[in-house]
Scaffold this motif. Structure first.
Motif, PDB file in Angstrom:
ATOM      1  N   ALA A  54       0.843  -1.211   0.000  1.00 42.13           N
ATOM      2  CA  ALA A  54       0.000   0.000   0.000  1.00 42.13           C
ATOM      3  C   ALA A  54       0.873   1.254   0.000  1.00 42.13           C
ATOM      4  CB  ALA A  54      -0.936  -0.013   1.202  1.00 42.13           C
ATOM      5  N   LEU A  55       1.934   1.235   0.808  1.00 39.50           N
ATOM      6  CA  LEU A  55       2.842   2.394   0.859  1.00 39.50           C
ATOM      7  C   LEU A  55       3.562   2.588  -0.468  1.00 39.50           C
ATOM      8  CD1 LEU A  55       4.365   2.002   4.442  1.00 39.50           C
ATOM      9  CD2 LEU A  55       2.834   3.826   3.645  1.00 39.50           C
ATOM     10  N   MET A  56       3.991   1.485  -1.089  1.00 38.10           N
ATOM     11  CA  MET A  56       4.659   1.590  -2.386  1.00 38.10           C
ATOM     12  C   MET A  56       3.704   2.162  -3.439  1.00 38.10           C
ATOM     13  SD  MET A  56       7.801   0.603  -2.124  1.00 38.10           S
ATOM     14  CE  MET A  56       8.374   0.052  -3.697  1.00 38.10           C
ATOM     15  N   CYS A  57       2.466   1.717  -3.380  1.00 38.15           N
ATOM     16  CA  CYS A  57       1.462   2.228  -4.318  1.00 38.15           C
ATOM     17  C   CYS A  57       1.240   3.722  -4.090  1.00 38.15           C
ATOM     18  CB  CYS A  57       0.162   1.457  -4.126  1.00 38.15           C
ATOM     19  SG  CYS A  57      -1.091   1.863  -5.339  1.00 38.15           S
ATOM     20  N   GLU A  58       1.184   4.114  -2.837  1.00 44.19           N
ATOM     21  CA  GLU A  58       1.000   5.538  -2.492  1.00 44.19           C
ATOM     22  C   GLU A  58       2.180   6.368  -2.985  1.00 44.19           C
ATOM     23  OE1 GLU A  58       0.695   8.152   1.597  1.00 44.19           O
ATOM     24  OE2 GLU A  58      -0.192   6.140   1.594  1.00 44.19           O
ATOM     25  N   LEU A  59       3.401   5.875  -2.804  1.00 43.59           N
ATOM     26  CA  LEU A  59       4.584   6.600  -3.277  1.00 43.59           C
ATOM     27  C   LEU A  59       4.588   6.714  -4.800  1.00 43.59           C
ATOM     28  CD1 LEU A  59       7.480   5.341  -0.988  1.00 43.59           C
ATOM     29  CD2 LEU A  59       6.738   7.694  -1.299  1.00 43.59           C
ATOM     30  N   GLN A  60       4.219   5.645  -5.470  1.00 46.61           N
ATOM     31  CA  GLN A  60       4.190   5.693  -6.934  1.00 46.61           C
ATOM     32  C   GLN A  60       3.106   6.656  -7.435  1.00 46.61           C
ATOM     33  OE1 GLN A  60       3.843   1.571  -8.047  1.00 46.61           O
ATOM     34  NE2 GLN A  60       6.063   1.225  -7.903  1.00 46.61           N
ATOM     35  N   THR A  61       2.052   6.800  -6.645  1.00 46.25           N
ATOM     36  CA  THR A  61       1.006   7.756  -7.019  1.00 46.25           C
ATOM     37  C   THR A  61       1.516   9.184  -6.850  1.00 46.25           C
ATOM     38  OG1 THR A  61      -0.654   6.191  -6.264  1.00 46.25           O
ATOM     39  CG2 THR A  61      -1.384   8.441  -6.580  1.00 46.25           C
ATOM     40  N   LYS A  62       2.266   9.424  -5.749  1.00 47.08           N
ATOM     41  CA  LYS A  62       2.799  10.766  -5.488  1.00 47.08           C
ATOM     42  C   LYS A  62       3.936  11.111  -6.455  1.00 47.08           C
ATOM     43  CE  LYS A  62       1.752  11.409  -0.601  1.00 47.08           C
ATOM     44  NZ  LYS A  62       2.313  11.637   0.731  1.00 47.08           N
ATOM     45  N   PHE A  63       4.751  10.107  -6.765  1.00 47.77           N
ATOM     46  CA  PHE A  63       5.909  10.337  -7.634  1.00 47.77           C
ATOM     47  C   PHE A  63       5.824   9.382  -8.827  1.00 47.77           C
ATOM     48  CE2 PHE A  63       7.246  11.091  -3.212  1.00 47.77           C
ATOM     49  CZ  PHE A  63       7.593  12.428  -3.286  1.00 47.77           C
ATOM     50  N   PRO A  64       4.981   9.681  -9.801  1.00 48.02           N
ATOM     51  CA  PRO A  64       4.773   8.740 -10.908  1.00 48.02           C
ATOM     52  C   PRO A  64       5.989   8.581 -11.809  1.00 48.02           C
ATOM     53  CG  PRO A  64       3.517  10.757 -11.235  1.00 48.02           C
ATOM     54  CD  PRO A  64       4.159  10.856  -9.901  1.00 48.02           C
ATOM     55  N   HIS A  65       6.901   9.523 -11.792  1.00 46.77           N
ATOM     56  CA  HIS A  65       8.070   9.430 -12.663  1.00 46.77           C
ATOM     57  C   HIS A  65       9.149   8.489 -12.117  1.00 46.77           C
ATOM     58  CE1 HIS A  65       8.939  12.571  -9.718  1.00 46.77           C
ATOM     59  NE2 HIS A  65      10.227  12.297  -9.910  1.00 46.77           N
ATOM     60  N   LEU A  66       9.027   8.078 -10.857  1.00 47.72           N
ATOM     61  CA  LEU A  66      10.024   7.174 -10.258  1.00 47.72           C
ATOM     62  C   LEU A  66       9.639   5.718 -10.513  1.00 47.72           C
ATOM     63  CD1 LEU A  66      10.550   8.864  -6.777  1.00 47.72           C
ATOM     64  CD2 LEU A  66      12.024   9.032  -8.762  1.00 47.72           C
ATOM     65  N   ASP A  67      10.660   4.917 -10.798  1.00 44.70           N
ATOM     66  CA  ASP A  67      10.387   3.483 -10.926  1.00 44.70           C
ATOM     67  C   ASP A  67      10.508   2.821  -9.544  1.00 44.70           C
ATOM     68  OD1 ASP A  67      13.066   3.493 -10.451  1.00 44.70           O
ATOM     69  OD2 ASP A  67      13.646   2.466 -12.289  1.00 44.70           O
ATOM     70  N   ARG A  68      10.323   1.512  -9.480  1.00 45.51           N
ATOM     71  CA  ARG A  68      10.327   0.801  -8.189  1.00 45.51           C
ATOM     72  C   ARG A  68      11.679   0.917  -7.495  1.00 45.51           C
ATOM     73  NH1 ARG A  68       7.251  -4.396  -6.522  1.00 45.51           N
ATOM     74  NH2 ARG A  68       8.288  -4.841  -4.569  1.00 45.51           N
ATOM     75  N   PHE A  69      12.770   0.805  -8.227  1.00 43.90           N
ATOM     76  CA  PHE A  69      14.103   0.920  -7.638  1.00 43.90           C
ATOM     77  C   PHE A  69      14.301   2.307  -7.049  1.00 43.90           C
ATOM     78  CE2 PHE A  69      18.585   2.165  -8.043  1.00 43.90           C
ATOM     79  CZ  PHE A  69      19.158   1.234  -7.196  1.00 43.90           C
ATOM     80  N   SER A  70      13.916   3.345  -7.763  1.00 43.30           N
ATOM     81  CA  SER A  70      14.062   4.721  -7.281  1.00 43.30           C
ATOM     82  C   SER A  70      13.192   4.960  -6.055  1.00 43.30           C
ATOM     83  CB  SER A  70      13.681   5.716  -8.371  1.00 43.30           C
ATOM     84  OG  SER A  70      14.499   5.541  -9.503  1.00 43.30           O
ATOM     85  N   THR A  71      12.008   4.378  -6.032  1.00 42.89           N
ATOM     86  CA  THR A  71      11.108   4.533  -4.885  1.00 42.89           C
ATOM     87  C   THR A  71      11.724   3.886  -3.649  1.00 42.89           C
ATOM     88  OG1 THR A  71       9.242   4.398  -6.420  1.00 42.89           O
ATOM     89  CG2 THR A  71       8.744   4.170  -4.094  1.00 42.89           C
ATOM     90  N   THR A  72      12.277   2.719  -3.823  1.00 44.06           N
ATOM     91  CA  THR A  72      12.926   2.025  -2.699  1.00 44.06           C
ATOM     92  C   THR A  72      14.123   2.825  -2.218  1.00 44.06           C
ATOM     93  OG1 THR A  72      12.261  -0.093  -3.648  1.00 44.06           O
ATOM     94  CG2 THR A  72      13.931  -0.155  -1.939  1.00 44.06           C
ATOM     95  N   LEU A  73      14.908   3.364  -3.154  1.00 41.47           N
ATOM     96  CA  LEU A  73      16.065   4.184  -2.802  1.00 41.47           C
ATOM     97  C   LEU A  73      15.620   5.438  -2.058  1.00 41.47           C
ATOM     98  CD1 LEU A  73      19.117   4.442  -3.060  1.00 41.47           C
ATOM     99  CD2 LEU A  73      18.769   5.593  -5.246  1.00 41.47           C
ATOM    100  N   LEU A  74      14.540   6.055  -2.503  1.00 36.61           N
ATOM    101  CA  LEU A  74      14.004   7.246  -1.849  1.00 36.61           C
ATOM    102  C   LEU A  74      13.591   6.925  -0.416  1.00 36.61           C
ATOM    103  CD1 LEU A  74      13.089  10.236  -2.138  1.00 36.61           C
ATOM    104  CD2 LEU A  74      10.881   9.361  -2.847  1.00 36.61           C
ATOM    105  N   LEU A  75      12.937   5.796  -0.220  1.00 36.90           N
ATOM    106  CA  LEU A  75      12.532   5.382   1.124  1.00 36.90           C
ATOM    107  C   LEU A  75      13.738   5.180   2.026  1.00 36.90           C
ATOM    108  CD1 LEU A  75       9.679   2.803   0.433  1.00 36.90           C
ATOM    109  CD2 LEU A  75       9.479   4.964   1.648  1.00 36.90           C
ATOM    110  N   LEU A  76      14.769   4.556   1.508  1.00 36.47           N
ATOM    111  CA  LEU A  76      15.984   4.309   2.293  1.00 36.47           C
ATOM    112  C   LEU A  76      16.644   5.628   2.690  1.00 36.47           C
ATOM    113  CD1 LEU A  76      17.514   1.241   0.441  1.00 36.47           C
ATOM    114  CD2 LEU A  76      16.526   1.275   2.735  1.00 36.47           C
ATOM    115  N   LEU A  77      16.689   6.558   1.780  1.00 38.68           N
ATOM    116  CA  LEU A  77      17.312   7.858   2.054  1.00 38.68           C
ATOM    117  C   LEU A  77      16.510   8.656   3.073  1.00 38.68           C
ATOM    118  CD1 LEU A  77      18.486   8.884  -1.514  1.00 38.68           C
ATOM    119  CD2 LEU A  77      19.913   8.126   0.405  1.00 38.68           C
ATOM    120  N   GLN A  78      15.202   8.552   3.048  1.00 34.98           N
ATOM    121  CA  GLN A  78      14.353   9.269   4.003  1.00 34.98           C
ATOM    122  C   GLN A  78      14.481   8.703   5.411  1.00 34.98           C
ATOM    123  OE1 GLN A  78      10.416   9.107   2.381  1.00 34.98           O
ATOM    124  NE2 GLN A  78      10.751  10.856   1.001  1.00 34.98           N
TER     125      GLN A  78
END
Length: 107
Positions: free
Chosen positions: A81-105
């Motif tokens: 659900a969180l991954m889906c929410e992040l992809q909705t907020k940041f549609p230009h990021l792929d799954r790898f970038s979303t995971t990287l963003l989460l790690l950095l945060q």
């Protein structure tokens, strides 16, 4: 002063033998079998008790495993659900970038 009666062991109530009495082989075998049977019964009881303890411990582990499995399932659904929410907020990021963003945060 002497009696003319002959002395016999049956005429006296107490008979003391100079030879030590030995148990017959059959009696020894019966005693051995009895001791062995008692020992086997004790071992059987100990094994049954140990088996019961292991069974109860196993049931406890299985119950704990089920709880952890349910918890993991809930966490997995929350993660999706969180991954889906992040992809909705940041549609230009792929799954790898979303995971990287989460790690950095998190750091």
């Amino acid at each position: 002063m002497c009696n003319n009666m002959a002395w016999s062991p049956s005429s006296h109530p107490i008979h003391v033998s100079s030879k030590p009495r030995h148990r017959s082989k059959q009696t020894k075998l019966q005693i051995y079998r009895l001791c062995r049977k008692r020992c086997e019964e004790d071992v059987k009881k100990e094994m049954e008790l140990m088996n019961l303890k292991l069974y109860l411990e196993n049931r406890s582990i299985i119950e704990e495993n089920e709880k952890l499995r349910k918890k993991a399932s809930v966490l997995h659904r929350e993660n999706l659900a969180l991954m889906c929410e992040l992809q909705t907020k940041f549609p230009h990021l792929d799954r790898f970038s979303t995971t990287l963003l989460l790690l950095l945060q998190n750091h």
